[in-house]
Design a protein around this motif. Structure first.
Motif, PDB file in Angstrom:
ATOM      1  N   LEU A  56      -2.822  -2.177 -12.079  1.00 10.38           N
ATOM      2  CA  LEU A  56      -2.374  -3.555 -12.242  1.00 10.38           C
ATOM      3  C   LEU A  56      -1.386  -3.939 -11.145  1.00 10.38           C
ATOM      4  N   PHE A  57      -0.484  -3.017 -10.815  1.00 12.99           N
ATOM      5  CA  PHE A  57       0.447  -3.263  -9.717  1.00 12.99           C
ATOM      6  C   PHE A  57      -0.299  -3.466  -8.406  1.00 12.99           C
ATOM      7  N   GLN A  58      -1.327  -2.664  -8.176  1.00 11.08           N
ATOM      8  CA  GLN A  58      -2.107  -2.818  -6.951  1.00 11.08           C
ATOM      9  C   GLN A  58      -2.708  -4.213  -6.846  1.00 11.08           C
ATOM     10  N   GLN A  59      -3.119  -4.781  -7.964  1.00  3.06           N
ATOM     11  CA  GLN A  59      -3.727  -6.109  -7.958  1.00  3.06           C
ATOM     12  C   GLN A  59      -2.706  -7.224  -7.794  1.00  3.06           C
ATOM     13  N   HIS A 113       9.640   1.885  -9.822  1.00  2.00           N
ATOM     14  CA  HIS A 113       9.059   3.226  -9.942  1.00  2.00           C
ATOM     15  C   HIS A 113       9.674   3.992 -11.113  1.00  2.00           C
ATOM     16  N   LEU A 114      11.007   3.874 -11.302  1.00  3.91           N
ATOM     17  CA  LEU A 114      11.659   4.534 -12.433  1.00  3.91           C
ATOM     18  C   LEU A 114      11.153   3.969 -13.760  1.00  3.91           C
ATOM     19  N   ALA A 115      10.946   2.658 -13.800  1.00  2.00           N
ATOM     20  CA  ALA A 115      10.424   2.032 -15.022  1.00  2.00           C
ATOM     21  C   ALA A 115       9.017   2.545 -15.332  1.00  2.00           C
ATOM     22  N   VAL A 116       8.206   2.713 -14.294  1.00  2.00           N
ATOM     23  CA  VAL A 116       6.854   3.239 -14.493  1.00  2.00           C
ATOM     24  C   VAL A 116       6.914   4.684 -14.979  1.00  2.00           C
ATOM     25  N   LEU A 117       7.861   5.471 -14.446  1.00  2.00           N
ATOM     26  CA  LEU A 117       8.012   6.862 -14.889  1.00  2.00           C
ATOM     27  C   LEU A 117       8.404   6.930 -16.365  1.00  2.00           C
ATOM     28  N   GLU A 138       0.829  -1.210   0.000  1.00  2.00           N
ATOM     29  CA  GLU A 138       0.000   0.000   0.000  1.00  2.00           C
ATOM     30  C   GLU A 138       0.862   1.258   0.000  1.00  2.00           C
ATOM     31  N   ARG A 139       1.920   1.218   0.783  1.00  2.00           N
ATOM     32  CA  ARG A 139       2.787   2.398   0.875  1.00  2.00           C
ATOM     33  C   ARG A 139       3.591   2.611  -0.420  1.00  2.00           C
ATOM     34  N   PHE A 140       3.929   1.517  -1.101  1.00  2.00           N
ATOM     35  CA  PHE A 140       4.605   1.655  -2.396  1.00  2.00           C
ATOM     36  C   PHE A 140       3.702   2.353  -3.409  1.00  2.00           C
ATOM     37  N   ILE A 141       2.435   1.960  -3.456  1.00  3.88           N
ATOM     38  CA  ILE A 141       1.498   2.590  -4.393  1.00  3.88           C
ATOM     39  C   ILE A 141       1.362   4.078  -4.075  1.00  3.88           C
ATOM     40  N   PHE A 142       1.322   4.420  -2.794  1.00  2.00           N
ATOM     41  CA  PHE A 142       1.255   5.836  -2.406  1.00  2.00           C
ATOM     42  C   PHE A 142       2.496   6.575  -2.890  1.00  2.00           C
ATOM     43  N   ALA A 143       3.674   5.989  -2.662  1.00  2.34           N
ATOM     44  CA  ALA A 143       4.931   6.627  -3.076  1.00  2.34           C
ATOM     45  C   ALA A 143       4.988   6.793  -4.589  1.00  2.34           C
ATOM     46  N   LEU A 144       4.503   5.787  -5.321  1.00  2.00           N
ATOM     47  CA  LEU A 144       4.505   5.835  -6.783  1.00  2.00           C
ATOM     48  C   LEU A 144       3.557   6.912  -7.298  1.00  2.00           C
ATOM     49  N   GLN A 145       2.350   6.942  -6.779  1.00  2.00           N
ATOM     50  CA  GLN A 145       1.375   7.931  -7.230  1.00  2.00           C
ATOM     51  C   GLN A 145       1.810   9.350  -6.869  1.00  2.00           C
TER      52      GLN A 145
END
Length: 267
Positions: A223-226, A199-203, A121-128
């Motif tokens: 998709l990552f969240q799932q 995260h860099l790959a997503v950016l 959950e915290r990774f998704i927050f950091a990514l968003q």
């Protein structure tokens, strides 16, 4: 005799005059010192000039590309002399590093609002949060992709950019280390660094995303969240934990040139 009578008032008058002069000198000296001792730093005019130069440089680098933009062009479009530009930004590298510093500082401030929860959950927050911070600068960042990714001297993994990179990387490490389901320390830090690279790959995906309003990027984050809960379950397996730590070491050697904290027996 008369001279003796008059010496008293004259002496007293001289005494008071001398003290008045001393006080006036002290006051004058304090005023001069205040003028010389103004708070250090740029004047408002200087700060405005630097900001204008910085904004112009970032815009032109994004529009024209790094190689096609010269410092002389930047000075011309900012309506300042080349000498003034060199005073604040002696090279294009200085502009890029200032850009990294500004974005990483803004990101670190906003990331302080990270809620408690699992590391997924915290990774998704950091990514968003990263996507939100970088959103207004997408055009400039797209123009700088060759520098950000491929330049060993000025890219994300350059030594000169290490301070800004560590700010952002530290957020992802803390997302795992400070989670409610934190694994062992060595594994947690390894996961944090790997998530920073994800995260860099997503950016990069986001910068190259041609879909309307980058809807494909939004779908990728969902998709990552799932998928991440399943990834958390696989980390219970010793072979998976060893793989994560080993992969972290290889990536640190290849990209960060840092193996000061190798995985230990607490994997």
């Amino acid at each position: 005799m008369n001279q003796r009578r008059n010496s008293g008032p004259v002496t007293l008058l001289r005494f008071w005059l001398n003290h008045v002069l001393i006080i006036m000198n002290m006051f004058t000296e304090n005023v001069k010192r205040r003028k010389r001792g103004r708070p250090a730093g740029q004047s408002a005019q200087g700060a405005a000039a630097r900001d204008r130069l910085y904004q112009t440089a970032i815009r032109m680098l994004g529009e024209r590309g790094y190689e096609a933009t010269t410092l002389r062009d930047i000075a011309k479009h900012a309506h300042v002399s080349v000498g003034l530009l060199y005073r604040y930004f002696p090279s294009k590298r200085a502009v890029i590093l200032a850009f990294y510093d500004e974005l990483s500082a803004d990101y670190a401030r906003q990331a302080l609002a990270m809620p408690r929860g699992t590391w997924r959950e915290r990774f998704i927050f950091a990514l968003q949060t990263s996507l939100n911070v970088l959103g207004p600068h997408r055009v400039a960042l797209r123009g700088l992709i060759p520098v950000l990714v491929g330049d060993p001297e000025e890219g994300v993994f350059a030594r000169s950019a290490a301070f800004s990179r560590m700010r952002v990387q530290g957020v992802f490490e803390e997302a795992v280390v400070g989670s409610t389901d934190v694994p062992t320390r060595t594994l947690a830090e390894a996961i944090g660094r790997l998530l920073y690279l994800v995260h860099l790959a997503v950016l990069l995906w986001w910068l190259l995303d041609k879909s309307s309003k980058q809807r494909a990027t939004t779908a990728l984050v969902l998709l990552f969240q799932q998928v991440l809960p399943s990834a958390g379950l696989t980390l219970r397996l010793p072979p998976v934990r060893r793989f994560v730590v080993s992969a972290d070491e290889l990536l640190r050697e290849a990209l960060f040139n840092d193996l000061s904290e190798k995985g230990g027996a607490d994997q």
